[in-house]
Design a protein around this motif. Structure first.
Motif, PDB file in Angstrom:
ATOM      1  N   GLU A  59       0.855  -1.184   0.000  1.00  0.00           N
ATOM      2  CA  GLU A  59       0.000   0.000   0.000  1.00  0.00           C
ATOM      3  C   GLU A  59       0.891   1.234   0.000  1.00  0.00           C
ATOM      4  OE1 GLU A  59      -3.255   0.720  -0.209  1.00  0.00           O
ATOM      5  OE2 GLU A  59      -3.531  -1.380  -0.774  1.00  0.00           O
ATOM      6  N   ARG A  60       1.646   1.366   1.058  1.00  0.00           N
ATOM      7  CA  ARG A  60       2.659   2.425   1.121  1.00  0.00           C
ATOM      8  C   ARG A  60       3.987   1.876   1.669  1.00  0.00           C
ATOM      9  NH1 ARG A  60       1.565   7.929   1.176  1.00  0.00           N
ATOM     10  NH2 ARG A  60      -0.160   8.402  -0.222  1.00  0.00           N
ATOM     11  N   GLU A  61       3.985   0.628   2.176  1.00  0.00           N
ATOM     12  CA  GLU A  61       5.189   0.063   2.753  1.00  0.00           C
ATOM     13  C   GLU A  61       6.137  -0.453   1.664  1.00  0.00           C
ATOM     14  OE1 GLU A  61       2.376  -3.411   2.293  1.00  0.00           O
ATOM     15  OE2 GLU A  61       2.271  -1.261   2.761  1.00  0.00           O
ATOM     16  N   VAL A  62       7.429  -0.372   1.948  1.00  0.00           N
ATOM     17  CA  VAL A  62       8.444  -0.824   0.991  1.00  0.00           C
ATOM     18  C   VAL A  62       8.549  -2.343   1.055  1.00  0.00           C
ATOM     19  CG1 VAL A  62      10.874  -0.728   0.332  1.00  0.00           C
ATOM     20  CG2 VAL A  62       9.735   1.322   1.211  1.00  0.00           C
ATOM     21  N   LEU A  63       8.328  -2.997  -0.087  1.00  0.00           N
ATOM     22  CA  LEU A  63       8.445  -4.448  -0.168  1.00  0.00           C
ATOM     23  C   LEU A  63       9.856  -4.877  -0.550  1.00  0.00           C
ATOM     24  CD1 LEU A  63       5.094  -5.328  -2.002  1.00  0.00           C
ATOM     25  CD2 LEU A  63       5.557  -5.266   0.460  1.00  0.00           C
ATOM     26  N   ARG A  64      10.488  -4.095  -1.375  1.00  0.00           N
ATOM     27  CA  ARG A  64      11.873  -4.372  -1.757  1.00  0.00           C
ATOM     28  C   ARG A  64      12.524  -3.059  -2.198  1.00  0.00           C
ATOM     29  NH1 ARG A  64      12.868  -4.221  -7.237  1.00  0.00           N
ATOM     30  NH2 ARG A  64      11.060  -4.447  -8.639  1.00  0.00           N
ATOM     31  N   ARG A  65      13.849  -3.032  -2.189  1.00  0.00           N
ATOM     32  CA  ARG A  65      14.573  -1.852  -2.639  1.00  0.00           C
ATOM     33  C   ARG A  65      14.657  -1.853  -4.165  1.00  0.00           C
ATOM     34  NH1 ARG A  65      13.847   1.340   1.492  1.00  0.00           N
ATOM     35  NH2 ARG A  65      14.395   0.264   3.437  1.00  0.00           N
ATOM     36  N   PRO A  66      14.583  -0.678  -4.764  1.00  0.00           N
ATOM     37  CA  PRO A  66      14.691  -0.597  -6.235  1.00  0.00           C
ATOM     38  C   PRO A  66      16.036  -1.122  -6.731  1.00  0.00           C
ATOM     39  CG  PRO A  66      13.842   1.459  -5.321  1.00  0.00           C
ATOM     40  CD  PRO A  66      14.309   0.645  -4.161  1.00  0.00           C
ATOM     41  N   ARG A  67      16.000  -1.735  -7.901  1.00  0.00           N
ATOM     42  CA  ARG A  67      17.207  -2.202  -8.578  1.00  0.00           C
ATOM     43  C   ARG A  67      17.471  -1.298  -9.779  1.00  0.00           C
ATOM     44  NH1 ARG A  67      14.511  -7.285  -7.218  1.00  0.00           N
ATOM     45  NH2 ARG A  67      13.350  -7.176  -9.184  1.00  0.00           N
ATOM     46  N   PRO A  68      18.705  -1.292 -10.295  1.00  0.00           N
ATOM     47  CA  PRO A  68      19.008  -0.423 -11.452  1.00  0.00           C
ATOM     48  C   PRO A  68      18.049  -0.622 -12.610  1.00  0.00           C
ATOM     49  CG  PRO A  68      21.033  -1.283 -10.526  1.00  0.00           C
ATOM     50  CD  PRO A  68      19.912  -1.963  -9.779  1.00  0.00           C
ATOM     51  N   ALA A  69      17.598  -1.848 -12.835  1.00  0.00           N
ATOM     52  CA  ALA A  69      16.701  -2.133 -13.962  1.00  0.00           C
ATOM     53  C   ALA A  69      15.318  -1.519 -13.780  1.00  0.00           C
ATOM     54  CB  ALA A  69      16.578  -3.636 -14.164  1.00  0.00           C
ATOM     55  N   ASP A  70      14.991  -1.106 -12.555  1.00  0.00           N
ATOM     56  CA  ASP A  70      13.661  -0.518 -12.304  1.00  0.00           C
ATOM     57  C   ASP A  70      13.554   0.908 -12.826  1.00  0.00           C
ATOM     58  OD1 ASP A  70      12.519  -2.731 -10.894  1.00  0.00           O
ATOM     59  OD2 ASP A  70      13.708  -2.169  -9.137  1.00  0.00           O
ATOM     60  N   TYR A  71      14.675   1.574 -12.995  1.00  0.00           N
ATOM     61  CA  TYR A  71      14.671   2.986 -13.380  1.00  0.00           C
ATOM     62  C   TYR A  71      14.474   3.157 -14.881  1.00  0.00           C
ATOM     63  CZ  TYR A  71      16.601   4.089  -8.758  1.00  0.00           C
ATOM     64  OH  TYR A  71      16.794   4.244  -7.406  1.00  0.00           O
ATOM     65  N   PHE A  72      13.769   4.225 -15.242  1.00  0.00           N
ATOM     66  CA  PHE A  72      13.698   4.613 -16.646  1.00  0.00           C
ATOM     67  C   PHE A  72      15.017   5.270 -17.025  1.00  0.00           C
ATOM     68  CE2 PHE A  72       9.089   4.709 -15.644  1.00  0.00           C
ATOM     69  CZ  PHE A  72       8.637   3.905 -16.679  1.00  0.00           C
ATOM     70  N   PRO A  73      15.497   5.105 -18.260  1.00  0.00           N
ATOM     71  CA  PRO A  73      16.703   5.808 -18.701  1.00  0.00           C
ATOM     72  C   PRO A  73      16.524   7.311 -18.533  1.00  0.00           C
ATOM     73  CG  PRO A  73      16.066   4.129 -20.301  1.00  0.00           C
ATOM     74  CD  PRO A  73      14.941   4.234 -19.310  1.00  0.00           C
ATOM     75  N   GLU A  74      17.603   7.993 -18.146  1.00  0.00           N
ATOM     76  CA  GLU A  74      17.506   9.422 -17.863  1.00  0.00           C
ATOM     77  C   GLU A  74      17.007  10.226 -19.060  1.00  0.00           C
ATOM     78  OE1 GLU A  74      17.864  11.277 -15.054  1.00  0.00           O
ATOM     79  OE2 GLU A  74      17.828   9.316 -14.118  1.00  0.00           O
ATOM     80  N   GLU A  75      17.400   9.801 -20.270  1.00  0.00           N
ATOM     81  CA  GLU A  75      16.976  10.563 -21.445  1.00  0.00           C
ATOM     82  C   GLU A  75      15.460  10.502 -21.651  1.00  0.00           C
ATOM     83  OE1 GLU A  75      18.611   6.542 -22.926  1.00  0.00           O
ATOM     84  OE2 GLU A  75      19.163   8.109 -21.483  1.00  0.00           O
ATOM     85  N   GLU A  76      14.798   9.484 -21.070  1.00  0.00           N
ATOM     86  CA  GLU A  76      13.346   9.370 -21.201  1.00  0.00           C
ATOM     87  C   GLU A  76      12.606  10.222 -20.178  1.00  0.00           C
ATOM     88  OE1 GLU A  76      11.940   5.365 -21.279  1.00  0.00           O
ATOM     89  OE2 GLU A  76      13.450   4.694 -22.730  1.00  0.00           O
ATOM     90  N   THR A  77      13.332  10.756 -19.193  1.00  0.00           N
ATOM     91  CA  THR A  77      12.686  11.574 -18.163  1.00  0.00           C
ATOM     92  C   THR A  77      12.736  13.058 -18.476  1.00  0.00           C
ATOM     93  OG1 THR A  77      14.692  11.856 -16.816  1.00  0.00           O
ATOM     94  CG2 THR A  77      13.393   9.863 -16.438  1.00  0.00           C
ATOM     95  N   GLU A  78      13.348  13.418 -19.573  1.00  0.00           N
ATOM     96  CA  GLU A  78      13.453  14.818 -19.956  1.00  0.00           C
ATOM     97  C   GLU A  78      12.355  15.206 -20.921  1.00  0.00           C
ATOM     98  OE1 GLU A  78      17.402  14.904 -21.616  1.00  0.00           O
ATOM     99  OE2 GLU A  78      18.180  15.865 -19.807  1.00  0.00           O
TER     100      GLU A  78
END
Length: 302
Positions: A59-78
């Motif tokens: 719901e709001r609790e952390v189930l696991r820590r993010p891994r590098p593969a979870d992130y969108f490439p930086e160029e896609e966030t611009e």
């Protein structure tokens, strides 16, 4: 939803926050979270839903820590304007554009993958700052940087960045910037370990850190000013190849001192480390202009 880039940037911001071992749950009402991320509640709900789908959040609790593969490439966030800005800066550096060189709108349109209208809009913006000139036949010319222009820009940069850095010290502990600063610090430490051979990578970290600080100002004019900062300081910082490795390694250490001061929220330390780093950047650009720009360019602004 305003755009996919806004969604992806917010998603990455929350991932960085959740990567902090001290964070066990995502706290705060939706309105506060949306305000912190500068997004709508609709976008926030979409981000939270995707984090739950990825089994990062319950719901709001952390189930696991993010891994590098979870992130969108930086160029896609611009957003598109930021993408064009970055592409233009990289193009100037890669093509070694000098004062008086022409700029081909159609060529940039093909290379950047955007319309000629978008390119012209960006060039008009750079023209406003005096970096470009448009001739009667609609061709564009890169004018270069004068010594007076550089001195004035450095003075305004110090005023704006000091203001923004002081604002960082006042932000609440749950603000996303603290996790981002810690992540950027880790990136600096990692680069320092391989800086003998990868010192060129510093420019990306330099832009990331300073943009983060300017964004914290929450002042549209200060944030817009960073566009001219990025194109000029990064351009001349990389153009001057004399002692580049030593300068970049020294700048990494300056950044680490600056980041540590920001994380400490000690305003005196923030001002001291900020002024020291900006003074070094000002000197680098002064030497770059003196060593690389022909005297006639400095005199005429071409």
């Amino acid at each position: 939803m305003r755009s996919k880039s806004v969604y992806k940037k917010a998603y990455n911001h929350l991932l960085r926050r959740l990567s902090d071992p001290a964070v066990s749950c995502l706290q705060g009402p939706e309105a506060r979270l949306a305000q912190d991320l500068q997004i709508s509640r609709t976008t926030l709900r979409a981000v939270l839903q995707e984090l739950q789908h990825a089994r990062i959040l319950g719901e709001r609790e952390v189930l696991r820590r993010p891994r590098p593969a979870d992130y969108f490439p930086e160029e896609e966030t611009e957003q598109r304007s930021a993408q064009v800005e970055r592409a233009f800066m990289e193009w100037i550096l890669r093509a070694d554009i000098r004062p008086g060189n022409p700029i081909n709108v159609a060529q940039l349109s093909r290379e950047f993958g955007v319309s000629t209208t978008v390119i012209r809009q960006y060039l008009q913006q750079m023209r406003h700052y005096g970096l470009l000139a448009q001739r009667p036949n609609s061709t564009w010319i890169f004018r270069g940087i004068t010594a007076d222009f550089a001195a004035e820009l450095s003075e305004i940069r110090e005023l704006f960045e000091l203001r923004s850095a002081r604002k960082v010290a006042t932000l609440p502990t749950e603000a996303p910037i603290w996790a981002e600063l810690r992540a950027i610090r880790e990136d600096h430490v990692a680069l320092l370990a391989v800086a003998e051979t990868r010192f060129h990578d510093f420019s990306v970290l330099d832009e990331t850190l300073h943009r983060l600080i300017y964004d914290a100002s929450e002042n549209r004019f200060v944030v817009e000013f960073y566009q001219i900062i990025s194109i000029i300081f990064h351009y001349h910082y990389q153009w001057n190849k004399v002692d580049e490795k030593a300068r970049n390694i020294a700048a990494i250490h300056q950044h680490l001192d600056y980041i540590d001061a920001l994380l400490s929220r000690d305003v005196d330390a923030i001002e001291r480390t900020c002024r020291a780093h900006l003074a070094a950047a000002r000197e680098t650009m002064r030497l770059s202009i003196g060593d690389n720009v022909p005297p006639q360019s400095l005199a005429s602004g071409r």
